[in-house]
Design an enzyme around this catalytic site. Sequence first.
Site, PDB file in Angstrom:
ATOM      1  N   SER A 170       0.816  -1.117   0.095  1.00 38.24           N
ATOM      2  CA  SER A 170      -0.058   0.043   0.096  1.00 38.24           C
ATOM      3  C   SER A 170       0.939   1.298  -0.032  1.00 38.24           C
ATOM      4  O   SER A 170       2.061   1.293   0.398  1.00 38.24           O
ATOM      5  CB  SER A 170      -0.790  -0.140   1.291  1.00 38.24           C
ATOM      6  OG  SER A 170       0.152   0.058   2.378  1.00 38.24           O
ATOM      7  N   GLU A 178       6.235  -0.712  -5.332  1.00 40.85           N
ATOM      8  CA  GLU A 178       5.286  -1.070  -6.515  1.00 40.85           C
ATOM      9  C   GLU A 178       4.092  -0.777  -5.457  1.00 40.85           C
ATOM     10  O   GLU A 178       3.613  -1.574  -4.651  1.00 40.85           O
ATOM     11  CB  GLU A 178       5.446  -2.222  -6.813  1.00 40.85           C
ATOM     12  CG  GLU A 178       5.041  -2.474  -8.403  1.00 40.85           C
ATOM     13  CD  GLU A 178       3.274  -2.943  -8.081  1.00 40.85           C
ATOM     14  OE1 GLU A 178       2.258  -2.289  -8.181  1.00 40.85           O
ATOM     15  OE2 GLU A 178       3.207  -4.077  -8.191  1.00 40.85           O
ATOM     16  N   CYS A 194      -3.283  -4.316  -7.619  1.00 37.22           N
ATOM     17  CA  CYS A 194      -2.714  -3.032  -7.637  1.00 37.22           C
ATOM     18  C   CYS A 194      -3.406  -2.094  -8.742  1.00 37.22           C
ATOM     19  O   CYS A 194      -3.463  -1.173  -8.714  1.00 37.22           O
ATOM     20  CB  CYS A 194      -1.216  -3.018  -7.359  1.00 37.22           C
ATOM     21  SG  CYS A 194      -0.512  -3.901  -8.729  1.00 37.22           S
TER      22      CYS A 194
HETATM   23  P1  ADP Z   1      -1.860  -4.494   2.335  1.00 35.39           P
HETATM   24  O1  ADP Z   1      -2.558  -3.081   2.488  1.00 35.39           O
HETATM   25  O2  ADP Z   1      -2.066  -4.672   0.881  1.00 35.39           O
HETATM   26  O3  ADP Z   1      -2.106  -5.391   3.201  1.00 35.39           O
HETATM   27  P2  ADP Z   1       0.605  -3.468   3.233  1.00 35.39           P
HETATM   28  O4  ADP Z   1       1.192  -2.507   2.309  1.00 35.39           O
HETATM   29  O5  ADP Z   1       0.049  -3.559   4.397  1.00 35.39           O
HETATM   30  O6  ADP Z   1      -0.460  -4.228   1.875  1.00 35.39           O
HETATM   31  O7  ADP Z   1       1.625  -5.105   3.280  1.00 35.39           O
HETATM   32  C1  ADP Z   1       2.511  -5.265   2.339  1.00 35.39           C
HETATM   33  C2  ADP Z   1       3.519  -5.984   2.831  1.00 35.39           C
HETATM   34  O8  ADP Z   1       4.137  -5.143   3.790  1.00 35.39           O
HETATM   35  C3  ADP Z   1       3.160  -7.197   3.781  1.00 35.39           C
HETATM   36  O9  ADP Z   1       3.990  -8.260   3.747  1.00 35.39           O
HETATM   37  C4  ADP Z   1       3.269  -6.421   5.282  1.00 35.39           C
HETATM   38  O10 ADP Z   1       3.430  -7.322   6.531  1.00 35.39           O
HETATM   39  C5  ADP Z   1       4.404  -5.636   5.060  1.00 35.39           C
HETATM   40  N1  ADP Z   1       4.389  -4.353   5.875  1.00 35.39           N
HETATM   41  C6  ADP Z   1       3.365  -3.880   6.687  1.00 35.39           C
HETATM   42  N2  ADP Z   1       3.575  -2.797   7.420  1.00 35.39           N
HETATM   43  C7  ADP Z   1       4.885  -2.790   7.320  1.00 35.39           C
HETATM   44  C8  ADP Z   1       6.037  -1.860   7.813  1.00 35.39           C
HETATM   45  N3  ADP Z   1       5.672  -0.871   8.671  1.00 35.39           N
HETATM   46  N4  ADP Z   1       7.424  -2.096   7.500  1.00 35.39           N
HETATM   47  C9  ADP Z   1       7.679  -2.788   6.773  1.00 35.39           C
HETATM   48  N5  ADP Z   1       6.963  -3.832   6.306  1.00 35.39           N
HETATM   49  C10 ADP Z   1       5.513  -3.712   6.317  1.00 35.39           C
END
Ligand code: ADP
Length: 419
Positions: free
Chosen positions: A171, A192, A226
């Site tokens: 995201s 991405e 996405c």
């Molecule tokens: P979605 O909104 O599609 O769940 P996220 O961006 O939350 O996507 O998650 C995508 C990936 O990033 C997952 O592997 C998640 O665990 C990881 N993620 C989420 N928060 C963090 C963070 N603060 N730091 C690093 N990775 C993260």
Amino acid sequence: RGTPAKRRGEILWAISDLVLAHADELARIEVLDNGMPIAMARGLLDGVVEGFRYFAGACTRLHGRTADMGEDLEYHAFAVSEPVGVAGLVVPWNGPLASLGNKLAPALAAGCSVVVKPAEQTSLSTLRLAELVLEAGVPPGVVNVVTGTGPAAGAALVHHDDVDKISFTGSLEVGRGIVAASAGNLKRVTLELGGKSPVFVFDDADLDAAVPVVGAGIFANSGQVCFAGSRVYAQPGIVDDLVAGLVEHAKGLRVGNGLDAGTQIGPLISERQRARVLDYVASGLAEGGEVVTGGVASGGVGYFVEPTIFTGTRADMRIVREEIFGPVLTVMPFGGLDELPGIGNAGPYGLGAGLFTRDLGVAHRAVRLLDAGNVWVNCYGRRDRSLPFGGFKQSGWGRENGPEGLDAYLEKKSVYLHL
Ligand code: ADP
């Protein structure tokens, strides 16, 4: 990085063979984790195989270049590419192996070691792939997997000073956080992120051909894509027929258990995601939109939401502006080419855009007007490994696939030898 390029290429090809040999098993694991239809999971695995093969070929094509430094051959000057180092690969849940493949194949081709952080909802297929990677001959310690939540495992990886690069798919909000967290050692970052991709259907479009493609563009994987084409604009002469066609298409989709062969639409990833999507539906209704099909959770076990289409929406509504990541489409009228930049390029994203017209001149002009990393004309979502995939604006940094995707895992060293 010490493994010769030729051997790296052989190992990548061996990974592709093993993924292919285990494709049915991997697809099943993916469905158990994610809920997507089994046919889709299996199809995505063909893409993973292709990706490892594309980048297997790239290993022996990491050429440098020489410079002409002037008189008397006094200098021999050249540039070489070297692996960036340890790459952290942070992967989302919506297409776990496909997304991982886009990162792991070029990282290994470049000679990097990696730490993979799969999404906490969908870790199993990554763990199985990691076993196959070892079996293919990747030296132990080169491909590491750390499972855990984003705020714990993901954040630890992103903050770590021994990690030289992060490749993240997810995201926009988390992407911004990753940029900030990477500042400590200024690690390289490619992102991405999301999209709110527009699809324009012109009056002269082949409606029968367009309807299933536009429908799949939003409803495939329950809209958890996405580059989902989540806002459709149609010219006045075609808009009513398009809505009627899309409603029929949406009603005909078989929603169900991803493991059933006939299923076209699986559940959403989680209760939280379903609540989020239904909240968007409620906001669309509250702001004056009209649901012409769907709009509700389907019954049974699992986090299903019926394919949903809104009409009567306006540009300022949340469901038109924000990424929903669910099976929710808005259809609105648009006037013509001159409205494309205003409508298409509104908002922070620039990942995908779709165009449906039989007029080549209109298509070419429209392509140039849109700030999007991927533009599809009379098709949607098609991709080729050799072409860059990524976004303009806040849809990301850098590109995956193609030479650009490999470059993301390479540092450049220029060497000046005085003879
Ligand atoms: P979605 O909104 O599609 O769940 P996220 O961006 O939350 O996507 O998650 C995508 C990936 O990033 C997952 O592997 C998640 O665990 C990881 N993620 C989420 N928060 C963090 C963070 N603060 N730091 C690093 N990775 C993260």
